[in-house]
Write an enzyme that holds these catalytic residues in place. Structure first.
Site, PDB file in Angstrom:
ATOM      1  N   VAL A 156       1.458   3.823   1.736  1.00  0.00           N
ATOM      2  CA  VAL A 156       2.164   4.291   2.947  1.00  0.00           C
ATOM      3  C   VAL A 156       3.197   3.278   3.453  1.00  0.00           C
ATOM      4  O   VAL A 156       3.975   3.592   4.345  1.00  0.00           O
ATOM      5  CB  VAL A 156       1.208   4.648   4.119  1.00  0.00           C
ATOM      6  CG1 VAL A 156       0.281   5.778   3.742  1.00  0.00           C
ATOM      7  CG2 VAL A 156       0.433   3.421   4.606  1.00  0.00           C
ATOM      8  N   LYS A 157       3.210   2.081   2.903  1.00  0.00           N
ATOM      9  CA  LYS A 157       4.089   1.014   3.400  1.00  0.00           C
ATOM     10  C   LYS A 157       5.510   1.163   2.834  1.00  0.00           C
ATOM     11  O   LYS A 157       5.744   2.009   1.982  1.00  0.00           O
ATOM     12  CB  LYS A 157       3.490  -0.356   3.058  1.00  0.00           C
ATOM     13  CG  LYS A 157       2.094  -0.586   3.670  1.00  0.00           C
ATOM     14  CD  LYS A 157       2.105  -0.740   5.186  1.00  0.00           C
ATOM     15  CE  LYS A 157       0.762  -0.529   5.834  1.00  0.00           C
ATOM     16  NZ  LYS A 157      -0.186  -1.625   5.672  1.00  0.00           N
ATOM     17  N   PRO A 158       6.463   0.320   3.300  1.00  0.00           N
ATOM     18  CA  PRO A 158       7.871   0.515   2.894  1.00  0.00           C
ATOM     19  C   PRO A 158       8.096   0.611   1.386  1.00  0.00           C
ATOM     20  O   PRO A 158       8.944   1.389   0.942  1.00  0.00           O
ATOM     21  CB  PRO A 158       8.579  -0.688   3.509  1.00  0.00           C
ATOM     22  CG  PRO A 158       7.754  -1.026   4.723  1.00  0.00           C
ATOM     23  CD  PRO A 158       6.329  -0.744   4.324  1.00  0.00           C
TER      24      PRO A 158
ATOM     25  N   HIS B  45       0.866  -1.181   0.000  1.00  0.00           N
ATOM     26  CA  HIS B  45       0.000   0.000   0.000  1.00  0.00           C
ATOM     27  C   HIS B  45       0.912   1.244   0.000  1.00  0.00           C
ATOM     28  O   HIS B  45       2.013   1.201   0.545  1.00  0.00           O
ATOM     29  CB  HIS B  45      -0.890  -0.054   1.253  1.00  0.00           C
ATOM     30  CG  HIS B  45      -1.798   1.116   1.416  1.00  0.00           C
ATOM     31  ND1 HIS B  45      -1.371   2.318   1.945  1.00  0.00           N
ATOM     32  CD2 HIS B  45      -3.097   1.287   1.104  1.00  0.00           C
ATOM     33  CE1 HIS B  45      -2.382   3.172   1.946  1.00  0.00           C
ATOM     34  NE2 HIS B  45      -3.433   2.573   1.433  1.00  0.00           N
TER      35      HIS B  45
END
Ligand SMILES: *Cc1c(COP(=O)(O)O)cnc(C)c1O
Length: 380
Positions: free
Chosen positions: A183-185, A181
């Site tokens: 916002v993920k790494p 997603h």
């Protein structure tokens, strides 16, 4: 105050990413083509696992893990309450019951000392979450899991690129799940992955993402065949070649982006050492923290601080409402306020500050200044 809104997290997309996606759009395969395997191989090699299975999102990754472990009606699975709801929901998708375990008060990670008491003869697996990007206490978790002959699943959605005792996240638990997603790494729009050293589990999850059909469209085309069999109930959880191409180029940035997140965390740590109003969560020795989230505990009046910071254009957030407090779990699994007192109390104080690799030092300073201004004005 800041002119523009600073979100708590966001993706970074380069020209290389855009070119990689455009190349797929001009190719023969938009989904389940050569990019899936290429992404899986690169990801497995990056985390040091034998197998990686690409899947449509992090929630589907957890669902596939529960399916692969044969979780079914009547089974119990241990989950931390301090996590995103999807961790527990995946157990419910398979008809199982999540058994919520409270947090360590300093890190808010699942408290291994509370797991033994939650294990019954119905327990079939333990899920741990590397909350914020801080690796769980894997040595304690593995000891408990092997003593009870239970598989350990790591919801590592926050922790791609991290390590525990020098071992890479994604190579430690029996199954580890990731989300891409924005916002993920790393970001593929929506996307997910499961890593494992068990080839049989990987095969099962590759079928699960494609309706539990024993061959895919491209394999049948290559074999000049139309015949296939559906052997169990699966889903359409495929990740497209468009997304996998983006994942391949995104993955190359993980070491650089983790280093930048750690640099930002250090600036925050130093600023908050001088402020009594906020305390960062503790960080244990022997972990490389990936700082998907930078969480502080606000001494009091967290709701007011949240509101005042949003008015300052600082995109703070709260991760997480303990899952056992959600109405769905209270109504269907009889969970209650009071059953995980550490997480419930922490929830009243936690605040996630903006944290993403493209933040400039000026952005970081804006957060520190706004926090100082707001907590002083509110007398915290
Ligand atoms: C993001 C996240 C998920 C779900 O991932 P999606 O890709 O959004 O489905 C699951 N668990 C944790 C801990 C997460 O942060």
């Amino acid at each position: 105050m800041r002119e523009s809104f600073l979100p708590y997290g966001r993706q970074a997309i380069s020209e290389e990413d855009i070119d990689a996606v455009c190349d797929v759009l001009k190719s023969d395969w938009l989904t389940t083509g050569p990019k899936v395997e290429e992404f899986e191989k690169a990801f497995a090699s990056f985390v040091g696992a034998k197998e990686a299975v690409a899947i449509s999102n992090g929630t589907a990754a957890l669902h596939a893990a529960m399916f692969a472990l044969d979780i079914t009606k009547g089974d119990e699975v241990i989950v931390p309450t301090m996590t995103f709801a999807a961790t527990a929901n995946a157990v419910v998708f398979q008809g199982g019951t999540p058994v919520f375990v409270d947090s360590d008060p300093e890190t808010l990670l699942i408290d291994p000392t509370k797991i033994e008491k939650a294990i019954t003869n119905k327990t079939k697996a333990i899920i741990c979450v590397d909350y914020t990007g801080h690796a769980c206490d894997y040595s304690a978790l593995k000891t408990i899991a092997s003593a009870h002959n239970l598989p350990l699943v790591a919801d590592a959605c926050h922790a791609l690129g991290g390590t525990a005792d020098g071992k890479s996240i994604g190579s430690i638990a029996d199954l580890s799940t990731f989300s891409f997603h924005p916002v993920k790494p790393i970001a593929t729009g929506e996307g997910g992955m499961i890593t494992t050293n068990d080839a049989a589990l990987a095969k099962k999850m590759r079928q699960f993402r494609n309706h539990c059909i024993d061959s895919d469209h491209r394999e049948r085309q290559e074999q000049g065949s139309w015949f296939y069999e559906m052997t169990d109930l699966g889903y359409n959880y495929r990740l497209t070649d468009i997304q996998c191409a983006l994942g391949i180029t995104q993955l190359k940035n993980v070491p650089k982006w983790t280093a930048r997140r750690q640099e930002i965390a250090k600036i925050y740590d130093e600023a908050f050492a001088q402020m009594d109003a906020v305390t960062p969560l503790a960080v244990r020795d022997n972990v490389s923290h990936t700082y998907h989230l930078y969480v502080v505990k606000v001494r009091k009046d967290r709701a007011e601080v949240f509101k005042a910071l949003r008015e300052e254009n600082i995109g703070v957030n709260v991760h997480y409402i303990p899952v056992h407090l959600h109405p769905f779990y209270q109504n269907n699994f009889s969970t209650k306020t009071g059953q995980c007192p550490i997480a419930e109390k922490a929830y009243e104080h936690i605040l996630s500050l903006p944290m993403f690799p493209a933040m400039t030092d000026d952005d970081v300073k804006d957060v520190c200044d706004a926090l100082q201004k707001v907590t002083t004005a509110l007398n915290i």
